[in-house]
Design a protein around this motif. Structure first.
Motif, PDB file in Angstrom:
ATOM      1  N   UNK A 164       0.822  -1.209   0.000  1.00 43.90           N
ATOM      2  CA  UNK A 164       0.000   0.000   0.000  1.00 43.90           C
ATOM      3  C   UNK A 164       0.856   1.259   0.000  1.00 43.90           C
ATOM      4  N   UNK A 165       1.859   1.320   0.862  1.00 39.92           N
ATOM      5  CA  UNK A 165       2.646   2.535   1.002  1.00 39.92           C
ATOM      6  C   UNK A 165       4.030   2.441   0.403  1.00 39.92           C
ATOM      7  N   UNK A 166       4.169   1.642  -0.673  1.00 40.83           N
ATOM      8  CA  UNK A 166       5.502   1.353  -1.210  1.00 40.83           C
ATOM      9  C   UNK A 166       6.184   2.581  -1.802  1.00 40.83           C
ATOM     10  N   UNK A 167       5.429   3.451  -2.467  1.00 41.01           N
ATOM     11  CA  UNK A 167       6.032   4.639  -3.068  1.00 41.01           C
ATOM     12  C   UNK A 167       5.867   5.839  -2.141  1.00 41.01           C
ATOM     13  N   UNK A 168       6.478   6.958  -2.540  1.00 45.93           N
ATOM     14  CA  UNK A 168       6.435   8.154  -1.705  1.00 45.93           C
ATOM     15  C   UNK A 168       5.225   9.031  -1.944  1.00 45.93           C
ATOM     16  N   UNK A 169       4.257   8.575  -2.745  1.00 42.76           N
ATOM     17  CA  UNK A 169       3.057   9.349  -3.002  1.00 42.76           C
ATOM     18  C   UNK A 169       2.324   9.631  -1.698  1.00 42.76           C
ATOM     19  N   UNK A 170       1.927  10.877  -1.500  1.00 40.98           N
ATOM     20  CA  UNK A 170       1.323  11.295  -0.229  1.00 40.98           C
ATOM     21  C   UNK A 170       0.034  10.523   0.072  1.00 40.98           C
ATOM     22  N   UNK A 171      -0.798  10.384  -0.946  1.00 43.68           N
ATOM     23  CA  UNK A 171      -2.076   9.703  -0.751  1.00 43.68           C
ATOM     24  C   UNK A 171      -1.875   8.252  -0.354  1.00 43.68           C
ATOM     25  N   UNK A 172      -0.935   7.595  -1.013  1.00 41.11           N
ATOM     26  CA  UNK A 172      -0.657   6.202  -0.689  1.00 41.11           C
ATOM     27  C   UNK A 172      -0.028   6.070   0.688  1.00 41.11           C
ATOM     28  N   UNK A 173       0.835   7.005   1.050  1.00 40.76           N
ATOM     29  CA  UNK A 173       1.465   6.957   2.366  1.00 40.76           C
ATOM     30  C   UNK A 173       0.424   7.090   3.470  1.00 40.76           C
ATOM     31  N   UNK A 174      -0.533   8.006   3.278  1.00 40.26           N
ATOM     32  CA  UNK A 174      -1.587   8.170   4.273  1.00 40.26           C
ATOM     33  C   UNK A 174      -2.447   6.913   4.386  1.00 40.26           C
ATOM     34  N   UNK A 175      -2.786   6.323   3.236  1.00 38.78           N
ATOM     35  CA  UNK A 175      -3.571   5.091   3.247  1.00 38.78           C
ATOM     36  C   UNK A 175      -2.794   3.961   3.915  1.00 38.78           C
ATOM     37  N   UNK A 176      -1.482   3.888   3.621  1.00 36.38           N
ATOM     38  CA  UNK A 176      -0.653   2.849   4.229  1.00 36.38           C
ATOM     39  C   UNK A 176      -0.560   2.989   5.734  1.00 36.38           C
ATOM     40  N   UNK A 177      -0.439   4.237   6.214  1.00 33.34           N
ATOM     41  CA  UNK A 177      -0.369   4.463   7.664  1.00 33.34           C
ATOM     42  C   UNK A 177      -1.682   4.087   8.327  1.00 33.34           C
ATOM     43  N   UNK A 178      -2.799   4.476   7.707  1.00 35.97           N
ATOM     44  CA  UNK A 178      -4.112   4.107   8.264  1.00 35.97           C
ATOM     45  C   UNK A 178      -4.265   2.590   8.302  1.00 35.97           C
ATOM     46  N   UNK A 179      -3.861   1.930   7.230  1.00 35.34           N
ATOM     47  CA  UNK A 179      -3.923   0.470   7.152  1.00 35.34           C
ATOM     48  C   UNK A 179      -3.083  -0.155   8.263  1.00 35.34           C
ATOM     49  N   UNK A 180      -1.866   0.365   8.453  1.00 33.01           N
ATOM     50  CA  UNK A 180      -0.951  -0.153   9.465  1.00 33.01           C
ATOM     51  C   UNK A 180      -1.507   0.029  10.866  1.00 33.01           C
ATOM     52  N   UNK A 181      -2.072   1.200  11.159  1.00 32.49           N
ATOM     53  CA  UNK A 181      -2.596   1.479  12.501  1.00 32.49           C
ATOM     54  C   UNK A 181      -3.767   0.552  12.821  1.00 32.49           C
ATOM     55  N   UNK A 182      -4.704   0.438  11.888  1.00 30.35           N
ATOM     56  CA  UNK A 182      -5.840  -0.452  12.116  1.00 30.35           C
ATOM     57  C   UNK A 182      -5.378  -1.901  12.227  1.00 30.35           C
ATOM     58  N   UNK A 183      -4.402  -2.279  11.391  1.00 28.46           N
ATOM     59  CA  UNK A 183      -3.905  -3.642  11.437  1.00 28.46           C
ATOM     60  C   UNK A 183      -3.202  -3.961  12.736  1.00 28.46           C
ATOM     61  N   UNK A 184      -2.390  -3.027  13.224  1.00 29.23           N
ATOM     62  CA  UNK A 184      -1.679  -3.243  14.491  1.00 29.23           C
ATOM     63  C   UNK A 184      -2.656  -3.358  15.647  1.00 29.23           C
ATOM     64  N   UNK A 185      -3.680  -2.495  15.646  1.00 32.63           N
ATOM     65  CA  UNK A 185      -4.666  -2.525  16.731  1.00 32.63           C
ATOM     66  C   UNK A 185      -5.451  -3.830  16.714  1.00 32.63           C
ATOM     67  N   UNK A 186      -5.910  -4.248  15.533  1.00 31.60           N
ATOM     68  CA  UNK A 186      -6.694  -5.488  15.453  1.00 31.60           C
ATOM     69  C   UNK A 186      -5.839  -6.699  15.786  1.00 31.60           C
ATOM     70  N   UNK A 187      -4.558  -6.692  15.389  1.00 35.01           N
ATOM     71  CA  UNK A 187      -3.667  -7.813  15.726  1.00 35.01           C
ATOM     72  C   UNK A 187      -3.433  -7.905  17.226  1.00 35.01           C
ATOM     73  N   UNK A 188      -3.267  -6.742  17.867  1.00 31.41           N
ATOM     74  CA  UNK A 188      -3.066  -6.741  19.324  1.00 31.41           C
ATOM     75  C   UNK A 188      -4.299  -7.276  20.044  1.00 31.41           C
ATOM     76  N   UNK A 189      -5.474  -6.846  19.601  1.00 36.58           N
ATOM     77  CA  UNK A 189      -6.721  -7.329  20.211  1.00 36.58           C
ATOM     78  C   UNK A 189      -6.872  -8.825  19.996  1.00 36.58           C
ATOM     79  N   UNK A 190      -6.590  -9.270  18.773  1.00 36.61           N
ATOM     80  CA  UNK A 190      -6.687 -10.696  18.465  1.00 36.61           C
ATOM     81  C   UNK A 190      -5.725 -11.509  19.320  1.00 36.61           C
ATOM     82  N   UNK A 191      -4.499 -11.046  19.444  1.00 34.34           N
ATOM     83  CA  UNK A 191      -3.500 -11.769  20.229  1.00 34.34           C
ATOM     84  C   UNK A 191      -3.902 -11.843  21.700  1.00 34.34           C
TER      85      UNK A 191
END
Length: 502
Positions: A164-191
């Motif tokens: 998602x956030x592979x390139x330096x495009x601002x829009x993709x970086x924001x989407x990648x960060x949002x994806x990462x934050x939600x993913x980290x939170x859901x993984x922590x809850x799941x664990x």
């Protein structure tokens, strides 16, 4: 590792023997690892003209994975690595479908815009992450151990964040960060939820007697809390309510070939884990209310949010949330008919989504945009591509003469049959909301055919001539949607051979 072995009363020698025997059944996974390593070495050794080599290596690897999976086809369940993995024809069928998805992803990139081709084939990072995502999805279809469930989900998730956030495009970086934050939170809850389950049962094995007995002895309230927490990580990869918020931004910002893979493969892999958890939970725990609420909310939020979207990829993102709800219906019925309907729906959904994103990619390469308004009049100037897109949208809605109609028919039939047998009011409400949401989806899916054929082409000087290769590929992707409507018995016969027992 020693603790796990001691817990299962397995000596190190026996465990190593089991590993050696189990490797013979993991040719698809070994092939993917070899593909990943070759891509990495190819990228390091060659500095120029790498596009053909990357494409060839990845294509051969993904195709070989599917062939190897088919060669292992059997109706018997094979337990691997001391029961940590369970290989069934259910998981093999999904591996073949995922391999097909990997090949179509490369086709979409190959037929896309120059910048998409460059991202996929001028350097190895994207293809390496795609191979890693497939590898994690393969293990998700087989794992019977909570630790491996977590590891395989994280492999898919981390590869997805990077893509998602592979390139330096601002829009993709924001989407990648949002994806990462939600993913980290859901993984922590799941664990955290998994730690509760381990505390209750003293084992990580989902199919062990101690896991079943331990859950049976637990009071209902803490068991509900543990199951809901554990479910969080699965719902995140499934893209279902309430862990769906990342989807629209990620779908819109990420290149269309990558989105095509995101839309189906991790979703179906997560569905198998939810299915496995429900199947192996004692009957004293009632999954129906929890999953029904999730399914109804996913359908409703996804469909009503899609109504207002102006970007085709954002619309399909919300559509995928709604389809996650329909996929859960087969699990909720807790019946053989429901299991077969769930698998049929999932595989048809995979074909529909890849076909939809391939065609969107073709229109994007012409107009330079994925906005729905940019499709105005293109159906008149490109009638063949326009008709293919109409068929895909009709199938996603669930109307004849497409396989999407059969898929929803089987899902609703299984749900009504389960309601007749169980007389559970939750199932009746799910049936009503499912029909209502199917009607709602009609209004946004048909927005694209309306733009293609009932609006005038904008005089902006764009070249609207299609390419023969694109028409051939598009036809091959859409044709199964017609064949499986008129001859769905072919697929139903295949469903009858699937072993849903882990």
């Amino acid at each position: 590792m020693r603790a796990v072995l001691a817990q299962q009363n397995i000596s190190l020698t026996n465990f190593l023997n089991q590993v050696a025997e189990g490797l013979g059944y993991l040719q698809p996974e070994i092939t993917l690892v070899a593909t990943l390593i070759l891509l990495l070495l190819f990228d390091l050794i060659f500095k120029k003209n790498k596009a053909f080599g990357f494409t060839a290596i990845a294509s051969i690897g993904f195709a070989l994975v599917g062939v190897l999976a088919l060669l292992q086809w059997s109706s018997e369940t094979v337990s691997l690595f001391g029961g940590m993995l369970s290989l069934t024809n259910f998981s093999l069928l999904l591996k073949v479908a995922f391999s097909f998805g990997g090949l179509v992803t490369l086709l979409i990139a190959w037929r896309g815009k120059d910048e998409i081709k460059a991202e996929f084939f001028k350097s190895g990072e994207t293809l390496i992450m795609l191979a890693a995502l497939l590898l994690g999805a393969f293990f998700m279809t087989m794992t019977m151990n909570l630790l491996l469930v977590y590891v395989s989900i994280e492999l898919v998730s981390i590869a997805s964040y990077i893509l998602t956030g592979l390139t330096g495009d601002r829009k993709r970086s924001e989407a990648g960060i949002k994806y990462l934050i939600f993913g980290a939170a859901s993984s922590a809850i799941m664990l955290y939820g998994m730690s509760w389950l381990y505390g209750f049962t003293g084992t990580l094995q989902l199919d062990s007697d101690s896991f079943y007995a331990g859950l049976t002895a637990v009071p209902m309230l803490p068991l509900i809390i543990a199951m809901v927490l554990t479910l969080a990580g699965f719902l995140f990869k499934l893209g279902a309510f309430p862990l769906h918020i990342w989807s629209p931004d990620v779908y819109e910002a990420t290149p269309t070939p990558t989105v095509a893979m995101f839309s189906a493969i991790p979703k179906l892999a997560a569905l198998t884990i939810v299915f496995r958890l429900v199947q192996l939970t004692p009957d004293t725990f009632d999954w129906v209310p929890i999953l029904t609420i999730v399914a109804i909310a996913s359908m409703t939020v996804g469909n009503f949010s899609a109504l207002w979207q102006k970007d085709a990829k954002r619309m399909l993102a919300y559509s995928s949330i709604a389809h996650a709800g329909f996929l859960l219906v087969g699990i909720i019925t807790h019946s053989e008919t429901g299991n077969e309907a769930m698998l049929f729906y999932g595989l048809v959904y995979l074909i529909m989504n890849f076909a939809a994103f391939f065609l969107i990619n073709q229109f994007e390469s012409i107009t330079g945009s994925t906005k729905i308004d940019s499709l105005k009049g293109l159906g008149r100037s490109m009638p063949f591509a326009g008709v293919l897109m109409v068929l895909v949208m009709v199938s996603l809605t669930g109307l004849p003469p497409t396989a999407g109609f059969n898929a929803k028919l089987y899902i609703f039939s299984a749900l009504w049959e389960a309601f007749g047998q169980q007389e559970n009011s939750w199932l009746l409400w799910l049936f009503i909301f499912g029909l209502f949401n199917t009607v709602v989806s009609l209004f946004y899916y048909l927005k694209i055919p309306y733009m293609l054929f009932f609006k005038e082409l904008q005089p902006n000087g764009i070249q609207t001539k299609g390419r023969s290769a694109d028409y051939i590929i598009g036809t091959l992707l859409v044709l199964p949607l017609l064949l499986l409507f008129f001859r769905s018995d072919w697929f139903v016969d295949l469903m009858n051979t699937i072993n849903f027992v882990f």
